[in-house]
Design an enzyme around this catalytic site. Structure first.
Site, mmCIF file in Angstrom:
data_model
loop_
_atom_site.group_PDB
_atom_site.id
_atom_site.type_symbol
_atom_site.label_atom_id
_atom_site.label_comp_id
_atom_site.label_asym_id
_atom_site.label_seq_id
_atom_site.Cartn_x
_atom_site.Cartn_y
_atom_site.Cartn_z
ATOM 1 N N SER A 59 45.552 7.796 16.561
ATOM 2 C CA SER A 59 45.852 6.830 15.620
ATOM 3 C C SER A 59 47.284 6.487 15.626
ATOM 4 O O SER A 59 48.142 7.373 16.256
ATOM 5 C CB SER A 59 45.009 6.865 14.215
ATOM 6 O OG SER A 59 46.070 7.975 13.586
ATOM 7 N N LYS A 60 47.777 5.407 14.885
ATOM 8 C CA LYS A 60 49.143 5.403 14.810
ATOM 9 C C LYS A 60 49.833 6.458 14.319
ATOM 10 O O LYS A 60 50.947 6.586 14.765
ATOM 11 C CB LYS A 60 49.445 4.080 13.661
ATOM 12 C CG LYS A 60 49.139 2.819 14.119
ATOM 13 C CD LYS A 60 50.133 1.971 13.924
ATOM 14 C CE LYS A 60 49.883 0.528 14.225
ATOM 15 N NZ LYS A 60 49.086 -0.104 13.290
ATOM 16 N N ARG A 61 49.400 7.309 13.660
ATOM 17 C CA ARG A 61 50.102 8.465 13.136
ATOM 18 C C ARG A 61 50.682 9.430 14.283
ATOM 19 O O ARG A 61 51.699 10.022 14.361
ATOM 20 C CB ARG A 61 49.486 9.516 12.110
ATOM 21 C CG ARG A 61 49.185 8.923 10.809
ATOM 22 C CD ARG A 61 48.307 9.895 10.060
ATOM 23 N NE ARG A 61 47.077 10.031 10.526
ATOM 24 C CZ ARG A 61 46.255 11.189 10.860
ATOM 25 N NH1 ARG A 61 46.999 12.229 10.783
ATOM 26 N NH2 ARG A 61 45.243 11.033 11.448
#
Ligand code: GLU
Length: 485
Positions: free
Chosen positions: A251-253
């Protein structure tokens, strides 16, 4: 002849995982001298958009993952967009309906929810109970008269073991009893992915379905349709999921999931391709850097792992800086130009005239770049007369001898009518040392700070030669007037 396809749904931009799937298909096709097809699966009308189709195509082209047949290219098995193939799907749906292998279902969302609850209460897996399976024509007509729009469900044969012989995962078995009769055509008349994909792969003569592991659970449903229509099965290869370093879903993380983001940041397509190839596949030896030709030669499903691949942004950064260092300077400079224009450092129409100079600018800093978008910050000193100083360096310029250094420099620069190259810059430094008696660190550190604003950076003589006489004078004058009082 091997035929493979990448079949993205244009419901978002090109995902890192999608790019990896496209790459594996491409490598396999090239290795086997087969055909690589791009098909756009846009049956989800709400979520599909022309814009995301365009971005997907642009990003694939940017990565040089070229297809031989399909959207934008044409071919003998088109059209290659699902929504342009609705008439084709219809024919096969009718066949299944006629043969009693599919049926209309009028259950409302409330009824379905109730069935779900009942099964859960009995401790069973929620699935469609088959309520509309045996409906008579009369019953149907009555419901249609009430304006109900049916879906079409596939009649799943019970108590069958469905085996997927996967090129990566080996034999994977599913029990058909866990699969309820599933929808193949929605109430708006559009078939769902699981149905359309089978018709398309069959008619397009796809020999190997290579796709992400998230589709493994769809495969038994698709196999049931292949069988019901008497189609021959393709080979399947489900490539492992991509997880973040903490082993949770990417994910974006963990860094952006869109290829587009990496392009904007200034990752090189060669670096991305190299990195993606190693997400799940590993070569036999220790080699880490691969050209596309080497990948085509060495790729094999035997060496694609079953367990998830880990997306390590540090590794990508390391690879990217390697590619920045090793690529021809001309190419890297060209790629840096848009960032310099965006930063307002140069105008588009000056680029050609200044290109040789720009190459020198890029050369002095490229060792220190991770991504190309860092170029304006690293080369600011060559484009701007005013510099900002790092706070902790201000006091160094307050020292007594600095003014003397500046004056000596300005005088020598003034007297020079030659172009300042590295050598001449060195001589000027020597003369300054001689006339002022200041040497070593006391000479070089304040000079570096005055010219670059920082205590570390590219070689100082080089910096002088790239800046040129005029900018050097302006810079020193500026410091003299504004920073040393
Ligand atoms: N349209 C599907 C997706 O974007 C492709 C699945 C497949 O390759 O069969 O995930």
């Amino acid at each position: 002849m091997e035929r493979v396809r990448f079949a993205p749904s244009p419901t978002g931009y090109l995902h890192i995982g999608g790019a990896r799937t496209a790459l594996f298909n491409f490598l396999y096709a090239r290795q086997k001298q087969g055909t690589f097809i791009l098909r756009i699966e846009d049956t989800d009308l709400q979520r599909s958009s022309k814009e995301s189709e365009e971005v997907i195509i642009r990003d694939l082209q940017w990565l040089s993952i070229e297809w031989d047949e399909g959207v934008g290219k044409g071919g003998d098995y088109g059209p290659y967009r699902s929504t342009e193939r609705l008439h084709i799907y219809k024919e096969y749906v009718e066949k299944l309906l006629e043969e009693g292998k599919a049926y209309y279902c009028y259950c409302t969302p409330e009824e379905l929810e109730q069935q779900r609850k009942q099964l859960l209460e009995k401790g069973e897996m929620p699935r469609y109970t088959g309520k509309c399976r045996e409906m008579t024509r009369k019953e149907r007509e009555a419901l249609e008269a009430r304006g109900l729009k049916p879906v079409i469900r596939f009649k799943v044969p019970q108590n069958q073991t469905i085996s997927v012989n996967d090129l990566i995962r080996g034999k994977v078995e599913f029990d058909s009893s866990g699969i309820g009769d599933f929808v193949i055509v929605k109430s708006n008349g559009i078939p769902v992915y699981n149905f359309a994909v089978v018709i398309d792969d069959h008619l397009m003569k796809i020999t190997n379905v290579i796709r992400g592991e998230e589709h493994l659970s769809n495969t038994p449903r698709q196999i049931l349709i292949y069988k019901a229509l008497g189609f021959e099965l393709p080979k399947f290869a489900h490539v492992p999921l991509i997880l973040g370093k903490d082993r949770t879903k990417m994910s974006k993380r963990h860094g952006s999931t869109w290829v587009e983001h990496y392009r904007d940041q200034g990752y090189l397509p060669d670096a991305i391709v190299n990195f993606l190839a190693l997400l799940g596949w590993s070569p036999e030896g220790e080699q880490e850097f691969f050209t596309i030709e080497e990948l085509v030669e060495q790729f094999s499903f035997d060496r694609v792992a079953k367990n998830p691949a880990i997306f390590d942004i540090d590794k990508l950064n390391w690879m990217n800086s390697h590619y920045i260092k090793k690529s021809p300077l001309d190419k890297i400079t060209r790629l840096c130009v848009p960032y310099l224009i965006d930063a307002g450092f140069i105008q588009e129409d000056e680029v050609e005239a200044k290109f040789e100079w720009l190459k020198q600018v890029v050369e002095t800093v490229r060792e220190s770049l991770t991504v190309l978008s860092e170029i304006p910050a690293k080369t600011e000193i060559f484009f701007k007369d005013k510099i900002s100083l790092e706070e902790e360096n201000v006091h160094i310029l307050k020292r007594e001898h600095v003014k003397e250094l500046i004056n000596a420099f300005l005088k020598l620069l003034d007297e020079t009518d030659r172009h300042i190259d590295d050598n001449l810059a060195k001589q000027i430094f020597k003369k300054v040392q001689k006339t002022t008696g200041v040497k070593g660190k006391n000479l070089y550190m304040p000079m570096r700070i005055m010219l670059t604003g920082k205590t570390h950076g590219p070689e100082l003589f080089k910096v002088c030669s790239i800046m040129g006489k005029e900018r050097l004078i302006k810079r020193l004058e500026y410091v003299k007037q504004n920073m040393i009082q």
